[in-house]
Design a protein around this motif. Structure first.
Motif, short mmCIF file in Angstrom:
data_model
loop_
_atom_site.label_atom_id
_atom_site.label_comp_id
_atom_site.label_asym_id
_atom_site.label_seq_id
_atom_site.Cartn_x
_atom_site.Cartn_y
_atom_site.Cartn_z
N CYS A 80 48.56 44.06 38.14
CA CYS A 80 47.87 42.87 38.59
C CYS A 80 48.56 41.65 38.01
O CYS A 80 48.93 41.65 36.84
N SER A 81 48.72 40.65 38.82
CA SER A 81 49.28 39.44 38.26
C SER A 81 48.74 38.25 39.02
O SER A 81 48.36 38.37 40.18
N HIS A 82 48.66 37.13 38.34
CA HIS A 82 48.38 35.92 39.07
C HIS A 82 49.24 34.80 38.52
O HIS A 82 49.72 34.84 37.40
N GLY A 83 49.47 33.85 39.38
CA GLY A 83 50.27 32.72 38.96
C GLY A 83 49.69 31.47 39.55
O GLY A 83 49.00 31.51 40.56
N PHE A 99 55.39 44.43 23.34
CA PHE A 99 54.51 43.63 24.18
C PHE A 99 54.13 42.31 23.47
O PHE A 99 54.01 41.26 24.10
N GLU A 157 50.90 32.03 34.41
CA GLU A 157 51.24 33.38 34.86
C GLU A 157 50.39 34.38 34.10
O GLU A 157 50.11 34.18 32.93
N ALA A 158 50.03 35.44 34.75
CA ALA A 158 49.29 36.49 34.05
C ALA A 158 49.68 37.85 34.60
O ALA A 158 49.94 37.99 35.78
N THR A 159 49.72 38.83 33.73
CA THR A 159 50.00 40.19 34.18
C THR A 159 49.11 41.16 33.42
O THR A 159 48.62 40.86 32.34
N THR A 160 48.91 42.31 34.01
CA THR A 160 48.18 43.37 33.33
C THR A 160 48.99 44.64 33.44
O THR A 160 49.53 44.94 34.50
N LEU A 185 41.31 37.06 36.54
CA LEU A 185 41.46 38.50 36.70
C LEU A 185 40.41 39.17 35.83
O LEU A 185 40.25 38.81 34.67
N GLU A 186 39.69 40.11 36.41
CA GLU A 186 38.78 40.92 35.59
C GLU A 186 39.10 42.37 35.85
O GLU A 186 38.86 42.89 36.93
N ILE A 187 39.66 43.01 34.85
CA ILE A 187 40.25 44.31 35.07
C ILE A 187 39.65 45.37 34.15
O ILE A 187 39.60 45.20 32.94
N PHE A 188 39.18 46.45 34.74
CA PHE A 188 38.55 47.52 33.98
C PHE A 188 39.28 48.85 34.14
O PHE A 188 38.81 49.86 33.68
N GLY A 208 38.01 46.60 29.16
CA GLY A 208 38.24 45.61 30.21
C GLY A 208 39.10 44.47 29.71
O GLY A 208 39.10 44.13 28.52
N ALA A 209 39.88 43.91 30.62
CA ALA A 209 40.68 42.72 30.30
C ALA A 209 40.33 41.64 31.31
O ALA A 209 40.22 41.91 32.50
N HIS A 210 40.12 40.45 30.82
CA HIS A 210 39.67 39.37 31.70
C HIS A 210 40.47 38.12 31.41
O HIS A 210 40.73 37.82 30.25
N THR A 211 40.85 37.40 32.45
CA THR A 211 41.49 36.11 32.20
C THR A 211 40.76 35.02 32.97
O THR A 211 40.51 35.17 34.16
N LYS A 229 49.78 48.79 31.44
CA LYS A 229 49.24 49.79 30.54
C LYS A 229 50.39 50.49 29.84
O LYS A 229 51.54 50.34 30.21
N PRO A 271 59.52 47.05 27.61
CA PRO A 271 59.75 45.61 27.45
C PRO A 271 59.51 45.15 26.01
O PRO A 271 58.59 45.63 25.37
N ASP A 305 43.11 50.96 33.85
CA ASP A 305 44.33 50.71 33.08
C ASP A 305 45.62 50.93 33.86
O ASP A 305 46.64 50.36 33.53
N LEU A 321 46.15 47.42 28.73
CA LEU A 321 44.94 48.22 28.64
C LEU A 321 45.29 49.63 28.20
O LEU A 321 46.29 50.19 28.62
N MET A 322 44.43 50.19 27.35
CA MET A 322 44.61 51.58 26.95
C MET A 322 43.31 52.29 27.22
O MET A 322 42.31 52.03 26.58
#
Lengths: 483, 245, 442
Positions: free
Chosen positions: C374-377, A454, A422-425, C365-368, A403-406, A427, B91, C370, A397-398
């Protein structure tokens, strides 16, 4: 003291950054008046001199479409297009049968040059055969002789309908049925052109095949249809690029791509999508509603790689039906959204065969006021033993307005499956930028460097030539967008 | 080379540096020592141009050119290098790729062409050897998952590659065992010429056993309260910072 | 002919309202009426509702549930002994067929309130607190929540005052006894933990009936500044008992709340768990173990709303599905634009033991913001074959080897239980389910 490069200034820079491909080519075109009904569908079919079965096929699709509703489950908001205000056919008038480049309209060639497509000898040497679809009609296919030698058919779908009706008839709609979804039905009814490719048994296509799509005319929709078939043991790497001029109103792009990978065959499908994303106020831009799906038979491999930087709204899930035992599906994606762009994209991996494997690597980068969603489905059927899936969805995110959604869906009905997600967020940190600055790398370049890092796992999957272009696109799309 | 006059600077309205005067000439090694909170890190950050810090008074020039007007990357192009106390990870970007980008950015700013690949490669090998870095290290993502010692060696490697006029070593000894400390110090000493200068910022004097300073300055509460030769460091070590207050 | 359940509930509402009296608490009356209106609007969730995609409640809708128990079954200490925590003193709030049982309970008003909701509704002393908190964090949209609110009459009421560290765990027990017909019960818990107070609560539903039982329960937990709350749900019911559990947690600055969900049985179990962080430096923990067989269906739906900066959430759910059981995990983490420096971790691991078991997992994940980590597995798989072979090669029989590996799988969650006696009890249940005796290091 160094003047602080403020967020406002960055924003300003970004707003002033114009869409590089937003030019319009003045070419005489033949264009249908706006509107859609059975007669328009018939007229498109007639214009293209299609056989009756094709006309009927389109009409059935149209009738189904009329009864369908535009889906609204995706995480996007937009004004629904007025399907009666769109012109469903626009072709460069001077077109038709082009045998060589010499016959291509010089203005068109100029367009290609601006697009960075050099359909010249160098490109031939670099080993890319290219089909160019402008406003829905295929205008130039290069590299024909080489392909002929191998028995490879690579032409516009219109030409394929005329010259290879048995192949088209056999495969069209076999992976994406006409009634699959709203946009697929619309496409089936009105598609005007697209690419067709058939690689015969055992043939490894010696060059990369490439199609460039461009919307040029105002008020037109582009509905291209791509059909790729790799027969047993065949291999092909296929590239697709997309651009459109800058316009205030939204343009509609609703394509269908169908891929059939027979036993032991492999297809790599790479896309660099850079449709006009709209301006910094969120005006204009392309609505990109695309259905892409392939079926992999025994020991076959289907690999989707995409770099999505354009379009105001993207709705796209390149999918793999892993029907044959030991088949492999891959999805590598980078989706960048900036300003008011919205992307809801991902993939479906449908594991039907035994020992099928899939990999999903998705990298989402959001900036400005954009929304970027990953939506993916991994489904393991009851009889699909020993399925392996690995999914990784990373978001960058910048700024604080995006918003970022998975939304990953994992459905398993077989105990021998191994599914990992796996997921990560993260900046871009000020610390990272200062560190780069201290080593003499300016902020723009630093962002590009960090974003490339990235996105590396996906960029690495693109053919070399495309990777360079994709990197450039990422830089352009994100210039000045750090928060 | 570097001239700092009556420098006042702070963060979020709080004054940390309260009138620093410092002149460093070519060929010199200076050390700034001081207790925690005396303003050591602020000073290095202000020289490098970190935006979080605000300069309220004073001047700072490098070879007569006003540094204050310049962005951090422009200062780097002029030859300012800061070895970070906590190097940052990026990274997916290899150390090689990063240093290549940095070198070419500088060359471009100075009006040179990019460094030819072969030359770059040769230089990378040479400098990596100097710091005892093996090649696999260079193809790993920058500082990503590096140990403390690896990160510090990587900083000095980058310094070797960029050949700065003025190198600021900010707490470079922290987290290093004695062998790593020797390697790093040896690297720094090899890079020292009569045309460049080094500013060592440290809490403890142990690094100064290996990088011998011409001048030692003691920083306390935002001011240089004492200046002396290398023996001052030892005296400080023995008597503690309370002594100078 | 049976009435459709929704119509029946609508028809019963007026009778219910007049039974429980409008005059005692006007505020509650308003809330109930509004909730009933809302329920009539939205009804029971259907499959097209994204949050109910994998769980159907259709079969419940045609059953002729008794809504108000006519007479309460006779339950003795002996009957509930195995459900009670052994080896430590506890407060107990026990209900049978929806009615509070004084002789089985051990409640208190000494420095804290461990009592029943019906008192809090009526008695002026508690009414102020009740009205201040009641239904302020529960969902006003969702069908089951509204239904529970509309029929609120009884449940546990727990209020821990400022600075009180409660030494004894509190057990809440809901028992259903044999009736001639199916029963639908809707208990309601209200838990308020004031500044710096600590409390541990265990909630359990159990049916002694051979008929179908559906519990639609709702719990609101309010953790004020720096409060520490551990809430445990033990769901080990018989195969005719179903549970829809709605738990809503509101956390203020510096508080730490853990909700542990252990599901070992039941027909259909649906857990809706939502955390709202309304202050900074909050820690929210969600732990879950699901271990089911037969045709059990377990659906864990979790929502964590990060609404303030500098907060954390940690979520770990493990599932083992045997025979023809099915599982759903749907975990959502929302990070609002203001919630910078959020640390949110979510992990969901599943093992399928048979060809007929299945799992649908949807970690979201819903992220607003920055500046967040956050991570999920999520993993789905079967027992590690190499590990099985290794154990067998060392002479451990198949059944024990399997049990050992499955226990190790769940232990990562079980070891987080902070009441030693409960940890033992859960370990015993797991051993029993695995059909082996396990020596566990505590």
């Amino acid at each position: 003291m160094a003047k602080k490069y403020t967020e406002n200034e960055l924003e300003q820079d970004l707003k002033n950054k114009e869409y590089e491909y937003g030019f319009y080519t003045e070419i005489e075109t033949e264009k249908f008046p706006p509107g859609l009904n059975e007669n328009v569908v018939r007229a498109i079919s007639k214009k293209k001199n299609e056989p009756e079965w094709m006309t009927d096929w389109r009409l059935e699709a149209f009738r189904a479409w009329e009864k369908m509703e535009e889906p609204d489950w995706a995480n996007i908001t937009y004004e629904k297009p007025d399907f009666q205000a769109i012109s469903y056919y626009a072709a460069p008038k001077k077109k038709p049968e082009l045998e060589s480049l010499d016959q291509v309209d010089p203005e068109l060639l100029e367009t290609f040059k601006k697009l960075g497509i050099s359909i010249d000898e160098q490109k031939r040497l670099s080993g890319v055969a290219m089909d160019i679809v402008m406003d829905s009609v295929s205008v130039a296919t290069t590299f024909k002789e080489t392909l002929d030698e191998h028995g490879i058919i690579f032409c516009s779908i219109s030409e394929a309908i005329q010259k290879h009706p048995e192949l088209v008839k056999k495969y069209i709609g076999s992976v994406v049925p006409r009634t699959d979804n709203f946009y697929a039905a619309l496409n089936s009814a009105v598609f005007s052109d697209g690419s067709f490719c058939y690689i015969p048994k055992g043939v490894k296509c010696p060059v990369e095949l490439s199609t460039y799509f461009r919307i040029n005319e105002a008020g037109t929709g582009q509905f291209e249809r791509t059909l790729l078939i790799a027969d047993e043991g065949a291999y092909v790497s296929y590239l697709e690029g997309c651009t459109a001029p800058q316009r205030d109103e939204n343009q509609l792009h609703a394509a269908v791509v169908e891929i059939i990978v027979h036993d032991d065959a492999e297809i790599k499908y790479s896309t660099v999508q850079n449709w006009y994303p709209g301006d910094h106020k969120g005006e204009g831009g392309v609505y990109n509603f695309v259905t892409k799906r392939g079926i992999a038979h025994k020991n076959a491999k289907l690999s989707w790689t995409q770099v999505e930087t354009g379009s105001a709204v993207t709705w796209k899930y390149p999918s793999c039906i892993l029907k044959g035992d030991n088949s492999v599906g891959e999805f590598y994606s980078i989706a960048v959204t900036n300003n008011y762009q919205q992307a809801d994209t991902g993939t479906k991996m449908l594991h039907l065969g035994k020992n099928t494997k899939s990999t999903i690597i998705s990298k989402g980068i959001s900036a400005g006021k954009s929304q970027n969603s990953y939506r993916g489905l991994v489904r393991v059927s009851k009889n699909a033993d020993n399925v392996r899936n690995f999914s990784q969805c990373d978001s960058l995110l910048m700024g604080n307005e995006c918003g970022a959604h998975t939304f990953p869906y994992l459905e398993t009905k077989n105990p021998s499956a191994q599914i990992e997600h796996e997921a990560t967020t993260s900046k871009i940190g000020e610390d990272q930028l200062f560190y780069c600055n201290q080593r003499g790398i300016d902020t723009e370049k630093a962002i590009a460097l960090i974003v490339n890092g990235f996105s590396k796992e996906v960029l690495n999957k693109l053919p070399m030539e495309f990777a360079v272009e994709a990197q450039k696109l990422l830089e352009i799309s994100l210039e000045g967008s750090v928060g | 080379m570097l001239k700092i006059k009556d420098l006042h600077a702070g963060v979020e309205g709080k004054e940390i540096l309260k009138g620093i005067n410092l002149e460093i000439k070519s060929g010199e090694i200076h050390a700034i020592m001081g207790p925690n909170g005396s303003g050591k890190t602020t000073l290095s950050s202000v020289i490098a141009g970190r935006e979080d810090f605000e300069v309220t008074e004073g001047s700072m020039t490098l070879d007569g050119e006003n540094l204050m007007e310049l962005e951090p990357d422009e200062r780097a192009h002029k030859g300012v290098f800061m070895s970070f106390q906590h190097p940052i990870a990026i990274p997916g970007v290899t150390t090689t790729n990063f240093i290549k980008t940095a070198i070419n950015a500088k060359r471009k700013a100075l009006g040179f062409d990019e460094m030819p690949a072969a030359e770059m490669l040769k230089k990378i090998r040479e400098k990596a050897e100097l710091l005892g870095l093996d090649r696999s290290f260079l193809s790993r993502s920058l500082n990503d998952g590096f140990s403390g010692g690896e990160k510090k060696r990587n900083e000095i490697f980058q310094m070797a590659m960029l050949e700065p006029k003025l190198a600021i070593l900010d707490e470079t000894d922290s987290g290093l065992d004695i062998d790593a400390l020797k390697t790093v110090a040896n690297g720094v000493n090899t890079l020292k010429t009569k045309d460049n200068a080094i500013l060592v910022i440290t809490h403890y004097q142990r690094l100064l056993d290996y990088i011998i300073p011409d001048y030692v300055h003691v920083l306390s509460d935002g001011k240089i309260v004492k200046t002396g030769g290398k023996e001052l460091a030892l005296e400080l070590e023995e008597k503690g910072y309370e002594w100078i207050k | 002919m049976n009435m459709n359940l929704k119509d029946k509930l609508s028809a019963s509402f007026l009778a219910f309202e007049s039974n429980y009296g409008v005059d005692t608490n006007e505020n509650l009356h308003q809330i109930r009426t509004h909730a009933m209106d809302q329920f009539e609007k939205v009804g029971f969730p259907a499959k097209k509702n994204e949050d109910w995609k994998y769980t159907s409640v259709k079969k419940f809708l045609d059953r002729d549930y008794s809504l108000f128990p006519i007479k309460t079954g006779n339950v003795t200490h002996k009957d509930i002994e195995k459900l009670l925590l052994k080896g430590t003193e506890t407060y107990k709030i026990v209900f049978v067929d929806g009615v509070f049982q004084t002789h089985l309970s051990d409640v208190s008003h000494d420095q804290l309130d461990v009592c029943i909701l019906s008192s809090a509704i009526k008695k002026p002393k508690y009414q102020i607190v009740f009205n201040h908190y009641f239904n302020t964090v529960a969902s006003k949209e969702e069908g089951f929540s509204n239904l529970n609110t509309a029929f609120t009459s009884e449940g546990a009421y727990i209020h821990i005052p400022k600075g009180k560290v409660v030494e004894k765990p509190i057990q809440i027990l809901y028992i259903t006894t044999d009736k001639e017909k199916e029963v639908l019960l809707q208990p309601r818990n209200l838990i308020i933990v004031d500044e710096n107070a600590h409390v541990q609560i265990i909630e359990q539903h159990h049916s002694f009936s051979d008929n179908f039982v559906l519990n639609n329960t709702l719990t609101e937990i309010f953790a004020n500044k720096r409060a520490v709350v551990d809430f445990y749900k033990i769901q080990n019911d018989n195969i005719k008992a179903s549970l829809v559990d709605n738990t809503f947690v509101q956390q203020k600055e510096g508080s730490n709340v853990t909700v542990n969900t252990y599901t070992f049985g039941g027909d259909m179990t649906r857990n809706n768990l939502s955390f709202y962080q309304v202050g900074e430096n909050i820690n929210s923990n969600l732990n879950g173990v699901t271990m089911v067989k037969g045709k059990s269906h377990v659906d864990n739906q979790t929502n964590v709303y990060h609404q303030q900066p500098n907060c954390e959430s940690h979520e770990l759910y493990k599932g083992i599905y045997d025979e023809a059981s099915t599982g759903v995990f749907n975990g959502k983490v929302y990070v609002e634009p203001i919630a910078q420096k959020t640390d949110a971790f979510q992990q969901n691991d599943n093992i399928l033991l048979t060809d007929d078991a299945s799992i649908n997992s949807k970690p979201q994940l819903e992220i607003f913001a920055d500046d967040v980590a956050c991570s999920h597995g999520c993993t789905i798989g079967e027992l590690d074959k190499d590990a099985m072979f290794y154990l067998k090669q060392r002479g451990i029989p198949s059944k024990e080897a399997k049990a050992l590996l499955l226990f190790a799988f769940t232990n990562e969650v079980v070891k987080r239980i902070r009441i030693p006696q409960l940890k033992q009890a859960i370990t015993d249940i797991i051993s029993e389910k695995l059909g082996v005796e396990l020596e566990i290091e505590m």
